[in-house]
Motif scaffolding. Sequence first.
Motif, PDB file in Angstrom:
ATOM      1  N   CYS A  77       0.881  -1.166   0.000  1.00 32.47           N
ATOM      2  CA  CYS A  77       0.000   0.000   0.000  1.00 32.47           C
ATOM      3  C   CYS A  77       0.918   1.214   0.000  1.00 32.47           C
ATOM      4  O   CYS A  77       2.136   1.077   0.165  1.00 32.47           O
ATOM      5  CB  CYS A  77      -0.935  -0.007   1.206  1.00 32.47           C
ATOM      6  N   PRO A  78       0.386   2.417  -0.178  1.00 30.37           N
ATOM      7  CA  PRO A  78       1.282   3.576  -0.299  1.00 30.37           C
ATOM      8  C   PRO A  78       2.249   3.736   0.864  1.00 30.37           C
ATOM      9  O   PRO A  78       3.345   4.269   0.703  1.00 30.37           O
ATOM     10  CB  PRO A  78       0.317   4.744  -0.408  1.00 30.37           C
ATOM     11  N   ARG A 129      -0.888  -4.601  -5.178  1.00 23.49           N
ATOM     12  CA  ARG A 129      -1.230  -3.290  -4.632  1.00 23.49           C
ATOM     13  C   ARG A 129      -2.697  -3.260  -4.166  1.00 23.49           C
ATOM     14  O   ARG A 129      -3.015  -2.682  -3.130  1.00 23.49           O
ATOM     15  CB  ARG A 129      -0.946  -2.210  -5.667  1.00 23.49           C
ATOM     16  N   THR A 135      -3.742  -2.661  -0.402  1.00 24.79           N
ATOM     17  CA  THR A 135      -4.650  -1.572  -0.021  1.00 24.79           C
ATOM     18  C   THR A 135      -5.861  -2.112   0.739  1.00 24.79           C
ATOM     19  O   THR A 135      -6.299  -1.528   1.746  1.00 24.79           O
ATOM     20  CB  THR A 135      -5.111  -0.817  -1.280  1.00 24.79           C
TER      21      THR A 135
END
Length: 559
Positions: A108-109, A137, A141
Amino acid sequence: MPNSVSMTHGDETPAPLSTWYKLLVVAMGMSERRHEDAILHLVRTSLPFLAPCSIEAAFRYAGGDLRPWPGTARADDVLVEQIHALGPGGGLLPATRDDWRWVFPLACPEMVRGFLVVHGDGKPPVDARFLFQVLGRQVGTALAGAALHGEDHAQLTRLRESNDKLTRLVTRLRRQTAVYETLTAASASGEGASAIARAVHELTGLPITIEDPFGNPLAWAGHDEPPPGTKTDARGRQALLDKVAAYTGAPFRDHERVVSVVRPGTDLLGLLLLSDPGRRAGQHELFVVGYATTILALELAHQRNLAEVELRVHRDLVDDLVEGTDDESAYARAAAVGHDLRVPHHVLVVRWNHHRHNGETRRAVQQVLRSWRRHALASRHSGATVVVVADGSVDGAALHEALARELGTGTGAIGIGGRCETPSALPRSYAQALQALDIRLGSAAPHGATAFDQLGVYRILSSTTGREHVRAFVREWLGPLLDYDAKRGSSLVRTLFQYLESGGNYDAAAAALLIHRSTLRYRLARIREIGGLDLTEVDTRLNLHVATRGWQILSSPEP
């Protein structure tokens, strides 16, 4: 053309549009899941539809280390080392010619949350790298969202638990405040232990008895009267007192009741007994009993101090009243102790044979009269209990019965003096009470009560007051008839005299009076009506006979 539409990444061969649609559907499904296990299950079941492969293992970071996801394959140290060697971007793992293995990060970011290891046969698809990066991803997330949801849920759970604890605390404080207010109001009501007992019963719903140090009930609530056996036998009482001696604080359980000791200092003032055969008493009930004990200790200590002062003041006052004092001084001194001497009074003298302290008779008399709402002054005087009682006559038989219950024995006697309108007449009432008591004690039935006004002929026989006393006796029994004769000029007293002298024989009495038999019946009916007399009652006939003879004597000139 629809079949030619594709998405590319770098130099990779574009994936068909249907694959990205499926990936979108999987991503939407993951976003709706709130638990990590559900997300991984969706990925495991959906991956074969996205690419010709399946999940071999799943890892997540826990405490800085890669560990297998709960419910997946066990830890493989070699595999973990291979994943570390690839770095956070993942990539292909060594495999045979007939299969392939790929590690892709769950990113995730903010961070990489773990890795998925996928396995397939043959050669990996040409677009696998980009597909797995996007899927990783999306999974990362979704896992981050699930973690946030879990944290939010945990925080909400903690908030709810804190709110529940606060609610319980507020409820407990409110209940305790209600206990404080109820018991404080009971203490301030002026009703003493009775009000406290009622308050405890109201707050707990359980029957309660308050005992003095000797086991006698002082007050109770939850039952109409002390239940049978409230006062235990000597052995049971001693066993309870042994437990009380070891008491150090909180109320304790004694079989089917909760016991709390009222002892503000070293002196035992009483016991508070909460009946609890069903063992319902919990923290609230124990709190009520504990606080009630504190209030009761203050109340009983205050009562004891007042009683000691009151006893000294009353003793001096009663001694002066029965020995003789002026009215104005008596009024003022009685008012100072809250007693009104400006109403009619009777003096009582009580003697009781029991093995208790001499003060117990006085205490018992006061307690009984107080329960009857009768105002009285009591003290020990000349070896007996002397009581000055206000507001009318006293039912001697009922008083003796009540004292027998209170003192545990009926071996006592009560003398009741005549009515006094002023304090200066109290010595006379006291002498009359002594006379009545002496007659009772010297009779065949020495235990009971005797009123001076009911002595009848015995009062004359035992009196040394002479003719004036005879006149008072005649007036007591024949007053209404004498007044009627004086007003109407009739001869009802003479008719009664002749009827009694004739032994109740109608013919003899009518002949002596020179009247018809029917006239005699009419006069006797009028005598019963005017005098309120029952001529069939033996004691009444005797007293009337003596009174009519006294009237005959008084009617004659004195020598």
